[in-house]
Design an enzyme around this catalytic site. Structure first.
Site: not given
Lengths: 374, 405
Positions: B126-129, B248, B390, B392
Site C-alpha cells: 500500500q502506498g498511502y501514507s 480496510e 488511527s 482517534e
C-alpha cells in the site's frame, strides 16, 4: 443466525414507542414518581391491553407464549420512557417463578390475573446483611401441621408497596422454599420508601406469618435453582432496559451538543466532546450486543450457559451504563446535575439498575470464576 | 432473533474445518500459532492452496472468482482459519486494491490484475501514507506528472511513501499521487498502480520496536508509470481511496484471531504458576482475562450485527469504525496480558527463539517455546490502534459521519 425481529415484535415495539411518546411523557412520569402509588395504574391496564403483562406465560394460562427476546424489546421501550410500573417484579420475576415452579392450580389462579393487570406481586428474597448472595436466606419456614409459619426480614423488596401478594423465600430443614404470602396477611409489616430512581420498595418484617399448605410454590427445599433462573431473567430484562435508557441518553446528549453554544459555536464542534460522544455510542452498541446475547441465552436449557451469559451481560452492561450515564451528565454541564431535565433521571435509573441483583463486580466475579472450570 | 448458527451454517463450518485439517500445512500453522517468523513463501503457499480450493478470495463477487458466501459464512471461514493457525491473508491485494479495481478499474485492468491477486502471483503493498501525511492523508505530496511521448503516455512519479507493510516482498504498489494542485486538495489526487520493478524505486527497511522488519519506506525518483495504470479518472483518486479505507476497516475487528489469542492466553495462564498454583487461580489476573473476554463477546455480536446489515447494502459504512476501535483495543489487551502472564520471563529477548524449530535452552528453565514471541507481540500490536486510520480518526468519523457533529 438472524438479527431481525419478527413482524409481531416490530409491531409491539411500535405500539410501545407510540405509547411512551404520547401517553407517558417525562412530565407525566415526574408527577407519577411523586404520587402515592409511584406509578400509573391506568398505564398498567394499558399494558394488559397491549398484552405485555401476558407475554412470558403459556397460552393455557392466558399468556402469549413469548420468549426473552420479546421481554428485551418491551424493557428497552420501558427504559426509554423511564416507566415506573413494576413490570420486572410482577411479570418477569414473580410471573416467571409461578410459571416455572407453580402447580397447575397456582398457575390457573395467578397467571391470568397477572396477564389481566389485576394482580401485582413482589419477590421478597434478599435479606439485610446478605448483599447479593443468592443462598443467604435466614428467614425461617416452620411446618405447622396445616401449613407454614414464616419469620424473618427481607431487604429492599422492589415493587412491594403495590404488591397484592409477595413471594417469600424461607429456609426449613430441607433447604430454601418459596411461599405465596398475602401482602396484608397478619404479621407482615412493610416499611415502604421510594427508591433513588423514583420507584417504590419496602423492607419487610415477617413475624409469625401463617400460610396454608397451598402457599408453597414448587417443592419444599428446592427453590434455589428456580430463584436463580428468575433472577437471570430479571437481570437480562434490566440489561435491556439499560440499553433503552443508554440509547435515549445518547439522543438527548447529541441534541444538546448540537444546540448548546459556547465560544461562539455548538459545543459538539469540540473534538474532546465529539470523541466522548463517540465512546458513548460505542459503549451503547456493545451493550446492545450483550443484552441481545443475554436475551437469547436466558431461555437456554443449559444452566451453565445461561448463568455465564447473564453474568457476562450484567457485568458488561453495568460498566457501559455507568460510563454512558456519567458522561451524559458531564456533557450536559450544569444542566446535567439539575432535576429539571430527564438526563439526571435516566442517569439515576441506570445507576440503580447497576446496583440491583448484583453489581458489575459481582457478576464479573461470577463470570470470571467460570474460567476456572474451563 | 437467533444467535445460534443454523444447521446449514454448522455443516459449512465442518466443511471449512475438514478442509483446514487436510490442506493447511502443519509447518505453517505451527509457526502462526507459536508466534514464529513467517517467510514470504508461507503466505504465498497458503494463498495458492486456498485458490486451488476456490476459496482464494471468499468475499469477491463470483464473477471474479469469489465464493458467493454470505457474511455469516465469511465470518465462519475467518474464525476457523484463525483457530487452525492459517496465516492471515494479507489485505493489500485481496481486500484493498482488488475492490477498487473491480469498482473503478477498466476491463483490461480487471482482467490482468485480479487473477494474479487471487492466485498469489502478485504481492501488493500500500502506498498511502507519506512522512508528512499520516492521519491528514489528503495533504499527500508525491507528484505524478503526465508526459505525452511517442513510446506511450506515462506519468513521471517523484516522492516518498512510508509504512509500507511487507513492501520488501511486493511486486506491485498502489499509490495515491498528486496530479493537480488546483481546487480542494482532495480533488488533485489520483490512484496509480506501480510495478515495484520499475527503475527509480528504492525500498528501505524500517525496523519496528520489536526488532522486526515488517514495514518500509519507498522512494520514487523519476519513476515512469504507463497511463494505463491509472485507476478511473485522473484527480478522482480520493473517492477511490475512501472506498478502499471503508473496506480496510471491515476485517479489522479481527474477532477470529482474538478468540484464538484469548484461548492462548488462558492456556498460558493455566501453565504459568503463582504461589505454586496456576496463575489463572489468581483472582486479580483472572478478572482481567474475564474483562477482555466480555469485550470480545460483545464485539463478536456487534461484528455479526454489522456484517448482517451489510449483507443487504454491501459497502461497509462508518459503523465499521466501531469494529476497528474495539477490535484493536482488544488485540492490545490480549497481547498485554499474555506478556504479563510470563512475569520475569517477559524480559529476555532471544531472537533465535522466534524461528520455527528453536529447541529451547536448558539453562533457561522458565522460558518456554511459547514465551519468546509474547513481549515482542505486545510491542508490535501497539500499531493496531494507529494503522488503518488511527482510533482517534475513527472517532472523528463516528462523530462526524454517524452523529453529524
Amino acid at each position: 443466525m438472524d438479527f431481525n425481529y419478527t413482524e409481531e415484535q416490530l409491531a409491539l415495539q411500535n405500539t410501545l414507542r407510540r405509547f411512551i411518546a404520547r401517553d407517558y411523557p417525562f412530565e407525566h412520569r415526574r408527577a407519577l414518581a411523586k404520587s402515592a402509588d409511584g406509578f400509573d395504574r391506568a398505564a398498567w391496564k394499558t399494558f394488559a391491553d397491549f398484552g405485555i403483562l401476558a407475554l412470558p406465560f403459556h397460552e393455557d394460562f392466558g399468556g402469549l407464549n413469548g420468549n426473552a427476546v420479546d421481554t428485551m424489546l418491551v424493557m428497552e421501550m420501558l427504559g426509554r420512557g423511564l416507566a415506573l410500573e413494576p413490570y420486572v417484579s410482577t411479570v418477569v420475576l414473580c410471573g416467571g417463578l409461578i410459571r416455572d415452579a407453580g402447580s397447575a392450580a397456582q398457575k390457573e389462579a395467578l397467571l391470568p390475573a397477572i396477564a389481566g393487570g389485576e394482580l401485582m406481586l413482589a419477590l421478597a428474597h434478599f435479606e439485610p446483611g446478605g448483599r447479593y448472595e443468592l443462598d443467604r436466606v435466614a428467614t425461617t419456614a416452620s411446618a405447622t401441621g396445616s401449613g407454614w409459619q414464616l419469620d424473618g426480614a427481607k431487604a429492599v423488596v422492589l415493587g412491594a408497596p403495590a404488591a397484592d401478594k409477595l413471594i417469600v423465600s424461607a429456609r426449613d430443614g430441607s433447604g430454601i422454599s418459596l411461599f405465596l404470602v398475602d401482602a396484608k396477611a397478619p404479621g407482615v409489616t412493610l416499611r415502604t420508601y421510594p427508591t433513588q430512581d423514583g420507584a417504590r420498595a419496602a423492607d419487610i418484617r415477617l413475624s409469625k406469618v401463617m400460610v396454608g399448605a397451598d402457599a408453597l410454590l414448587g417443592t419444599a427445599g428446592n427453590a434455589l435453582p428456580v430463584i436463580e433462573r428468575a433472577l437471570d431473567y430479571a437481570n437480562a430484562a434490566f440489561c435491556a432496559e439499560a440499553v433503552g435508557i443508554m440509547s435515549a441518553l445518547n439522543e438527548v446528549t447529541l441534541e444538546y451538543l448540537k444546540t448548546r453554544k459556547q465560544f461562539g459555536q455548538p459545543i459538539g464542534k469540540f473534538q474532546a466532546l465529539q470523541h466522548r460522544m463517540a465512546d458513548m455510542v460505542i459503549a451503547t452498541e456493545q451493550a446492545r450486543s450483550m443484552a441481545t446475547l443475554a436475551a437469547v441465552r436466558v431461555d437456554s436449557a443449559d444452566v451453565a450457559l445461561r448463568n455465564r451469559s447473564v453474568a457476562a451481560t450484567k457485568a458488561y452492561v453495568g460498566a457501559q451504563a455507568r460510563f454512558v450515564g456519567q458522561q451524559a451528565v458531564q456533557l450536559h454541564g450544569g444542566m446535567g446535575v439539575v432535576d429539571e431535565l430527564n438526563v439526571a433521571h435516566y442517569f439515576k435509573r441506570l445507576t440503580m439498575i447497576g446496583l440491583t441483583f448484583g453489581d458489575a463486580d459481582y457478576h464479573l466475579g461470577r463470570f470470571s470464576d467460570t474460567l476456572l472450570a474451563a | 432473533m437467533d444467535l445460534n448458527f443454523t444447521a446449514e451454517e454448522q455443516l459449512f463450518r465442518e466443511d471449512v474445518r475438514s478442509f483446514l485439517r487436510a490442506k493447511l500445512p502443519g509447518e505453517i500453522s505451527r509457526k502462526v500459532l507459536g508466534g514464529k517468523h513467517l517467510a514470504k513463501n508461507d503466505f504465498v503457499r497458503w494463498q495458492q492452496i486456498l485458490h486451488a480450493q476456490g476459496w482464494g478470495a471468499v468475499a469477491w463477487p463470483v464473477a471474479h472468482g469469489g465464493t458467493g458466501w454470505n457474511p455469516v459464512q465469511q465470518h465462519i471461514f475467518d474464525e476457523e482459519c484463525a483457530d487452525a493457525g492459517a496465516p492471515l491473508q494479507l489485505p493489500f491485494g485481496l481486500k484493498m486494491v482488488a475492490p477498487v479495481i473491480m469498482a473503478f478499474g477498466n476491463p483490461a485492468q480487471q482482467q490482468y490484475f485480479l487473477p494474479r491477486i487471487i492466485d498469489g502471483t502478485d504481492w501488493w503493498c500500500q502506498g498511502y501514507s507519506e512522512p508528512g501525511s499520516g492521519s491528514d492523508l489528503a495533504s499527500l505530496k508525491m507528484r505524478a506528472v503526465r508526459v505525452n511521448s511517442p513510446e506511450g503516455d506515462h506519468y513521471v512519479v517523484n516522492g516518498q511513501k512510508t509504512w509500507n507493510t511487507l513492501g520488501q516482498y511486493a511486486d506491485w504498489i498502489f499509490c495515491l499521487v498528486r496530479t493537480s494542485n488546483e481546487g480542494r486538495r482532495q480533488e488533485g489526487i489520483s490512484f496509480l498502480l506501480i510495478d515495484m520493478k520499475t527503475p527509480g524505486i528504492t525500498v528501505r527497511p524500517i525496523i519496528m520496536l520489536d526488532g522486526e522488519h515488517e514495514i518500509n519506506e519507498v522512494w520514487f525518483e523519476d519513476v515512469k508509470v504507463p497511463v494505463e495504470n491509472l485507476i478511473g479518472e485522473e484527480n478522482k483518486g480520493w473517492t477511490y481511496a475512501k472506498f478502499l479505507l471503508g473496506h480496510e476497516r471491515t476485517g479489522i475487528a479481527g474477532v477470529g484471531r482474538s478468540k484464538r489469542e484469548l484461548k492462548k492466553l488462558k492456556e498460558i495462564a493455566a501453565k504459568e504458576s503463582n504461589h505454586d498454583r496456576p496463575l489463572i487461580e489468581d483472582q486479580r489476573f483472572r478478572d482481567r482475562i474475564a474483562q477482555v473476554e466480555l469485550e470480545l463477546m460483545a464485539l463478536e455480536i456487534t461484528n455479526l450485527r454489522v456484517i448482517s446489515a451489510e449483507g443487504e447494502k454491501r459497502a461497509p459504512g462508518p459503523e465499521a469504525s466501531i469494529l476497528k476501535i474495539k477490535g484493536s483495543e482488544i488485540q492490545q489487551l490480549l497481547s498485554e496480558l499474555k506478556m504479563q502472564a510470563l512475569g520475569h520471563y517477559a524480559l529476555p529477548y532471544v531472537e533465535e527463539a522466534l524461528d520455527a524449530g528453536w529447541p529451547g535452552d536448558a539453562l533457561m528453565d522458565g522460558y518456554g517455546d511459547y514465551s519468546a514471541p509474547l513481549s515482542g507481540q505486545y510491542f508490535n500490536i501497539r500499531k493496531t490502534t494507529i494503522y488503518g486510520g488511527s482510533n482517534e480518526i475513527q472517532k472523528n468519523i463516528i462523530s462526524q459521519m454517524i452523529l453529524g457533529l
